[in-house]
Design a protein around this motif. Structure first.
Motif, mmCIF file in Angstrom:
data_model
loop_
_atom_site.group_PDB
_atom_site.id
_atom_site.type_symbol
_atom_site.label_atom_id
_atom_site.label_comp_id
_atom_site.label_asym_id
_atom_site.label_seq_id
_atom_site.Cartn_x
_atom_site.Cartn_y
_atom_site.Cartn_z
ATOM 1 N N ALA A 246 0.857 -1.200 0.000
ATOM 2 C CA ALA A 246 0.000 0.000 0.000
ATOM 3 C C ALA A 246 0.890 1.245 0.000
ATOM 4 N N ASP A 247 1.969 1.200 0.767
ATOM 5 C CA ASP A 247 2.904 2.335 0.813
ATOM 6 C C ASP A 247 3.615 2.516 -0.526
ATOM 7 N N LEU A 248 3.971 1.409 -1.160
ATOM 8 C CA LEU A 248 4.643 1.506 -2.460
ATOM 9 C C LEU A 248 3.700 2.120 -3.486
ATOM 10 N N TYR A 249 2.462 1.668 -3.477
ATOM 11 C CA TYR A 249 1.457 2.207 -4.406
ATOM 12 C C TYR A 249 1.345 3.716 -4.219
ATOM 13 N N GLN A 250 1.225 4.131 -2.967
ATOM 14 C CA GLN A 250 1.051 5.554 -2.676
ATOM 15 C C GLN A 250 2.287 6.359 -3.088
ATOM 16 N N ALA A 251 3.468 5.786 -2.846
ATOM 17 C CA ALA A 251 4.721 6.487 -3.171
ATOM 18 C C ALA A 251 4.822 6.731 -4.681
ATOM 19 N N ILE A 252 4.370 5.765 -5.476
ATOM 20 C CA ILE A 252 4.425 5.935 -6.937
ATOM 21 C C ILE A 252 3.336 6.916 -7.384
ATOM 22 N N LYS A 253 2.135 6.752 -6.833
ATOM 23 C CA LYS A 253 1.023 7.662 -7.134
ATOM 24 C C LYS A 253 1.395 9.116 -6.827
ATOM 25 N N ARG A 258 9.867 7.079 -8.931
ATOM 26 C CA ARG A 258 9.362 7.093 -10.309
ATOM 27 C C ARG A 258 8.618 5.832 -10.694
ATOM 28 N N GLY A 259 9.029 4.708 -10.154
ATOM 29 C CA GLY A 259 8.346 3.483 -10.550
ATOM 30 C C GLY A 259 8.942 2.263 -9.875
ATOM 31 N N ALA A 260 8.436 1.106 -10.259
ATOM 32 C CA ALA A 260 8.899 -0.131 -9.636
ATOM 33 C C ALA A 260 8.853 -1.282 -10.635
ATOM 34 N N GLY A 261 9.785 -2.195 -10.454
ATOM 35 C CA GLY A 261 9.787 -3.463 -11.190
ATOM 36 C C GLY A 261 9.640 -4.570 -10.167
ATOM 37 N N LEU A 262 8.565 -5.334 -10.270
ATOM 38 C CA LEU A 262 8.235 -6.297 -9.216
ATOM 39 C C LEU A 262 8.035 -7.693 -9.797
ATOM 40 N N ASP A 263 8.827 -8.642 -9.326
ATOM 41 C CA ASP A 263 8.633 -10.038 -9.742
ATOM 42 C C ASP A 263 7.890 -10.822 -8.665
ATOM 43 N N VAL A 264 7.663 -10.179 -7.530
ATOM 44 C CA VAL A 264 7.093 -10.887 -6.377
ATOM 45 C C VAL A 264 6.082 -9.990 -5.667
ATOM 46 N N PHE A 265 5.104 -10.619 -5.014
ATOM 47 C CA PHE A 265 4.021 -9.892 -4.361
ATOM 48 C C PHE A 265 3.717 -10.540 -3.019
ATOM 49 N N ALA A 266 3.113 -9.747 -2.136
ATOM 50 C CA ALA A 266 2.849 -10.237 -0.777
ATOM 51 C C ALA A 266 1.920 -11.447 -0.808
ATOM 52 N N ASN A 267 0.877 -11.372 -1.656
ATOM 53 C CA ASN A 267 -0.051 -12.502 -1.767
ATOM 54 C C ASN A 267 -0.166 -12.918 -3.211
ATOM 55 N N GLU A 268 0.543 -13.964 -3.556
ATOM 56 C CA GLU A 268 0.547 -14.430 -4.949
ATOM 57 C C GLU A 268 -0.460 -15.552 -5.128
ATOM 58 N N PRO A 269 -1.072 -15.698 -6.308
ATOM 59 C CA PRO A 269 -0.870 -14.855 -7.487
ATOM 60 C C PRO A 269 -1.669 -13.555 -7.376
ATOM 61 N N ILE A 270 -1.296 -12.558 -8.213
ATOM 62 C CA ILE A 270 -2.102 -11.357 -8.335
ATOM 63 C C ILE A 270 -2.672 -11.325 -9.750
ATOM 64 N N GLY A 271 -3.651 -10.460 -9.942
ATOM 65 C CA GLY A 271 -4.213 -10.273 -11.281
ATOM 66 C C GLY A 271 -4.187 -8.808 -11.647
ATOM 67 N N SER A 272 -4.812 -8.490 -12.788
ATOM 68 C CA SER A 272 -4.764 -7.119 -13.305
ATOM 69 C C SER A 272 -5.505 -6.148 -12.391
ATOM 70 N N ASN A 273 -6.298 -6.671 -11.461
ATOM 71 C CA ASN A 273 -7.012 -5.778 -10.535
ATOM 72 C C ASN A 273 -6.167 -5.386 -9.322
ATOM 73 N N LEU A 276 -1.108 -2.314 -7.775
ATOM 74 C CA LEU A 276 0.225 -2.084 -8.349
ATOM 75 C C LEU A 276 0.277 -2.450 -9.832
ATOM 76 N N ALA A 277 -0.510 -3.463 -10.226
ATOM 77 C CA ALA A 277 -0.500 -3.896 -11.628
ATOM 78 C C ALA A 277 -1.200 -2.871 -12.520
ATOM 79 N N GLN A 278 -1.938 -1.952 -11.903
ATOM 80 C CA GLN A 278 -2.675 -0.961 -12.693
ATOM 81 C C GLN A 278 -1.884 0.307 -12.970
ATOM 82 N N LEU A 279 -0.722 0.423 -12.346
ATOM 83 C CA LEU A 279 0.103 1.618 -12.564
ATOM 84 C C LEU A 279 1.004 1.424 -13.782
ATOM 85 N N ASP A 280 1.022 2.434 -14.683
ATOM 86 C CA ASP A 280 1.920 2.364 -15.843
ATOM 87 C C ASP A 280 3.368 2.254 -15.408
ATOM 88 N N ARG A 281 3.684 2.897 -14.310
ATOM 89 C CA ARG A 281 5.085 2.924 -13.896
ATOM 90 C C ARG A 281 5.513 1.697 -13.096
#
Ligand code: GLV
Ligand code: GLV
Length: 322
Positions: A246-253, A258-273, A276-281
């Protein structure tokens, strides 16, 4: 006498499993893309002498209490935060992981993710996919340089060092933060030790290579992102749990970074919803760090070898220490 049972929690290639079938009865969860359900694992583990496990399987007290014959859990991953290692130790269950064989492969992906994020490669691919390319234009998809920038690696294990080695080819300044200093890496790669605060403040690319532990959980939070440069990127190829998402999302927003490259997530799998997956950056990948055919074969073979050794009463090649 019945052969001891090895339970494999995901479908693996027959050539690899056949290494076990002479001496052991191999039972396998026959799905490739669905993890074994918890209740099935609980049932299978009651009979098993060994489990070849995935990082998607949880081995906590509740599961381990069902295991009366179990000698070894061979996890097909370098990380083992899915396993209560202490609880295994107290029950005499050996835990093994797959370090080393995946180091270079994971470093390749991590550096690729860094490049893809800085140079906006996935967004650019979408321009053609979506027929949005009208003309060449001077600042179309203008990204950020990688060469001669500062990379800050948090967690300087073998993979961190392999990422640093790649960074030398891009003439990057290399900072690292780790529990212990790494004099050899400093000498060989020209990496400089920095406090976490200093690393966050100075890096153009903050790269997490940390294991998930009680100490690292949620450590990339609002305060950490506040310390980073506005032009900086956060890259994570370790475990999603080290980030407060949530903090990462807010920091980018809020354009704190400027942005993030993420290969891993707190609760996997994630989807397009996933926010973080909805941010262009954000470049989001489905946890593929070590995923090449050669490396996954090597990881599976190492698990098999560790299982054989433990069941033969020998030391495994790559035991995990609590
Ligand atoms: C993958 O994330 C691993 O720990 O090997
Ligand atoms: C870009 O393609 C250039 O020629 O600068």
């Amino acid at each position: 006498m019945a052969k001891p049972i090895v339970y494999v929690t995901r479908k693996l290639p027959t050539e690899i499993i056949s290494e076990l079938t002479e001496k052991y009865q191999v039972k396998m969860w026959e799905e490739e893309e669905v993890p074994v359900p918890g209740d099935v694992l609980m049932k299978e583990i009651t009979q098993a002498s060994a489990v070849l496990s995935m990082l998607t399987d949880t081995f906590d007290e509740e599961v381990l209490n069902m295991a009366s014959q179990l000698k070894v859990i061979a996890n097909l991953a370098v990380g083992y935060d899915n396993i209560d290692v202490k609880a295994c130790e107290s029950r005499g269950i050996t835990v093994t992981n797959t370090p080393d064989v995946l180091t270079e492969t994971t470093a390749d992906l991590t550096f690729g993710l860094l490049l893809a994020t800085a140079r906006r490669i996935p967004e650019s691919v979408d321009i053609i996919r979506n027929d949005q390319w009208k003309t060449w234009s001077p600042y179309m998809m203008a990204g950020s340089d990688v060469h001669q920038k500062t990379i800050g690696i948090v967690g300087m294990g073998a993979i961190g060092e392999a990422v640093a080695k790649r960074a030398t080819g891009f003439d990057m300044d290399i900072l690292y933060h780790n529990r212990n200093r790494k004099p050899k890496a400093e000498e060989k790669l020209g990496a400089s030790y920095a406090s976490l605060e200093e690393l966050l403040a100075k890096s153009d690319f903050v790269v997490s290579m940390l294991p998930l532990t009680k100490e690292t959980k949620g450590m990339f939070d609002a305060q950490a992102f506040d310390r980073m440069k506005q032009s900086a990127f956060f890259i994570n190829a370790s475990r999603g749990g080290v980030v407060n998402e949530a903090d990462l999302y807010q920091a980018i927003k809020d354009e704190k970074i400027r942005g993030a490259g993420l290969d891993v997530f707190a609760n996997e799998p994630i989807g397009s919803n996933h926010p973080l997956a909805q941010l262009d950056r954000v470049v989001a990948l489905p946890h593929i760090g070590s995923s090449t055919v050669d490396t996954r074969n090597r990881m599976a073979m190492l698990c098999v070898e560790n299982i054989k050794r433990v069941l033969d009463g020998m030391e495994p090649l790559t035991p995990v220490k609590n």
